[in-house]
Write a protein that holds these residues in place. Structure first.
Motif, PDB file in Angstrom:
ATOM      1  N   TRP A  33      44.556  44.561  39.783  1.00 54.00           N
ATOM      2  CA  TRP A  33      45.080  43.552  38.870  1.00 54.00           C
ATOM      3  C   TRP A  33      44.124  42.383  38.686  1.00 54.00           C
ATOM      4  CZ3 TRP A  33      48.201  43.476  35.089  1.00 54.00           C
ATOM      5  CH2 TRP A  33      48.723  42.289  34.606  1.00 54.00           C
ATOM      6  N   LEU A  34      43.352  42.037  39.727  1.00 54.02           N
ATOM      7  CA  LEU A  34      42.424  40.916  39.590  1.00 54.02           C
ATOM      8  C   LEU A  34      41.304  41.231  38.617  1.00 54.02           C
ATOM      9  CD1 LEU A  34      39.424  40.831  41.350  1.00 54.02           C
ATOM     10  CD2 LEU A  34      41.058  41.172  43.147  1.00 54.02           C
ATOM     11  N   LEU A  35      41.023  42.501  38.361  1.00 58.17           N
ATOM     12  CA  LEU A  35      40.024  42.878  37.373  1.00 58.17           C
ATOM     13  C   LEU A  35      40.656  43.158  36.009  1.00 58.17           C
ATOM     14  CD1 LEU A  35      37.937  45.310  39.587  1.00 58.17           C
ATOM     15  CD2 LEU A  35      37.474  42.913  39.113  1.00 58.17           C
ATOM     16  N   VAL A  36      41.873  43.670  36.013  1.00 53.65           N
ATOM     17  CA  VAL A  36      42.533  44.052  34.761  1.00 53.65           C
ATOM     18  C   VAL A  36      42.996  42.824  33.982  1.00 53.65           C
ATOM     19  CG1 VAL A  36      44.565  45.245  33.845  1.00 53.65           C
ATOM     20  CG2 VAL A  36      43.197  46.318  35.611  1.00 53.65           C
ATOM     21  N   PHE A  40      42.255  42.220  30.011  1.00 52.22           N
ATOM     22  CA  PHE A  40      43.280  42.181  28.970  1.00 52.22           C
ATOM     23  C   PHE A  40      43.160  40.917  28.120  1.00 52.22           C
ATOM     24  CE2 PHE A  40      46.449  45.113  31.276  1.00 52.22           C
ATOM     25  CZ  PHE A  40      45.947  46.216  30.614  1.00 52.22           C
ATOM     26  N   LEU A  41      42.959  39.789  28.774  1.00 56.60           N
ATOM     27  CA  LEU A  41      42.778  38.540  28.042  1.00 56.60           C
ATOM     28  C   LEU A  41      41.526  38.603  27.169  1.00 56.60           C
ATOM     29  CD1 LEU A  41      43.817  35.696  27.505  1.00 56.60           C
ATOM     30  CD2 LEU A  41      42.540  34.932  29.493  1.00 56.60           C
ATOM     31  N   PHE A  42      40.465  39.196  27.703  1.00 59.27           N
ATOM     32  CA  PHE A  42      39.227  39.379  26.941  1.00 59.27           C
ATOM     33  C   PHE A  42      39.487  40.232  25.700  1.00 59.27           C
ATOM     34  CE2 PHE A  42      35.808  42.462  26.143  1.00 59.27           C
ATOM     35  CZ  PHE A  42      34.847  41.606  25.638  1.00 59.27           C
ATOM     36  N   LEU A  43      40.200  41.336  25.864  1.00 63.37           N
ATOM     37  CA  LEU A  43      40.483  42.207  24.721  1.00 63.37           C
ATOM     38  C   LEU A  43      41.244  41.480  23.626  1.00 63.37           C
ATOM     39  CD1 LEU A  43      41.343  45.680  26.224  1.00 63.37           C
ATOM     40  CD2 LEU A  43      39.794  45.207  24.343  1.00 63.37           C
ATOM     41  N   THR A  71      36.352  34.328  32.719  1.00 62.87           N
ATOM     42  CA  THR A  71      36.271  34.444  34.172  1.00 62.87           C
ATOM     43  C   THR A  71      36.145  33.077  34.835  1.00 62.87           C
ATOM     44  OG1 THR A  71      35.235  36.616  33.949  1.00 62.87           O
ATOM     45  CG2 THR A  71      34.966  35.498  36.048  1.00 62.87           C
ATOM     46  N   LEU A  72      35.248  32.243  34.328  1.00 59.26           N
ATOM     47  CA  LEU A  72      35.061  30.915  34.914  1.00 59.26           C
ATOM     48  C   LEU A  72      36.269  30.012  34.684  1.00 59.26           C
ATOM     49  CD1 LEU A  72      31.316  30.275  34.054  1.00 59.26           C
ATOM     50  CD2 LEU A  72      32.300  30.870  36.262  1.00 59.26           C
ATOM     51  N   PHE A  73      36.872  30.119  33.498  1.00 57.04           N
ATOM     52  CA  PHE A  73      38.037  29.294  33.208  1.00 57.04           C
ATOM     53  C   PHE A  73      39.222  29.691  34.076  1.00 57.04           C
ATOM     54  CE2 PHE A  73      41.674  27.930  30.536  1.00 57.04           C
ATOM     55  CZ  PHE A  73      41.400  26.574  30.539  1.00 57.04           C
ATOM     56  N   GLN A  74      39.409  30.995  34.316  1.00 57.29           N
ATOM     57  CA  GLN A  74      40.500  31.425  35.185  1.00 57.29           C
ATOM     58  C   GLN A  74      40.274  30.968  36.620  1.00 57.29           C
ATOM     59  OE1 GLN A  74      41.140  35.644  34.682  1.00 57.29           O
ATOM     60  NE2 GLN A  74      42.836  35.225  33.309  1.00 57.29           N
TER      61      GLN A  74
END
Length: 146
Positions: A33-36, A40-43, A71-74
């Protein structure tokens, strides 16, 4: 005095590792989930900005910039929001054992940093797959994260 600093280092490390393990325990995807989640947000953002607003076509390597930004914002959001609630959320632990209170936000920051490192591996994989030329500026990234 030296022994107490080592004890607090071990406590910080254990809190960070336990926080990372507990974060995704019990979820359907688990550690995947930490990668997915960022993908998903990127897509969604890629489809919106590239296909609807036509912004992505004007920027070279736009998908990599977008994924790195997400990634950095999250990392920033997760660290900030969880650190603010860390002392209140661990009130029982604070009342039972004495330790410096700053350890709790530091441990949560380390937990978020572990997630960031794993996400940056995915970003680097996408960059290699997209044939992004790596320059000397890549060495500035750790300074920016710090």
């Amino acid at each position: 005095m030296k022994i107490s600093k080592i004890k607090y280092y071990d406590l910080t490390r254990e809190l960070a590792i336990t926080g990372f393990k507990m974060k995704y325990q019990g979820s359907f995807f688990g550690y995947l989930w930490l990668l997915v989640k960022p993908l998903f947000l990127f897509l969604i953002l890629y489809v919106v900005f590239n296909n609807i607003f036509k912004i992505g076509s004007a920027v070279p390597y736009y998908p990599i910039y977008l994924l790195l930004g997400i990634t950095l914002f999250q990392f920033f959001i997760e660290t900030t929001s969880m650190c603010m609630a860390s002392i209140v959320g661990n009130g029982d632990l604070i009342r039972k054992v004495y330790f410096p209170r700053i350890i709790l936000p530091i441990a949560i920051s380390l937990t978020s940093f572990i997630t960031l490192l794993l996400n940056l591996v995915v970003v680097a994989g996408f960059a290699v797959f997209s044939k992004v030329p790596f320059t000397f500026n890549i060495f500035i990234l750790p300074l920016l994260v710090f």
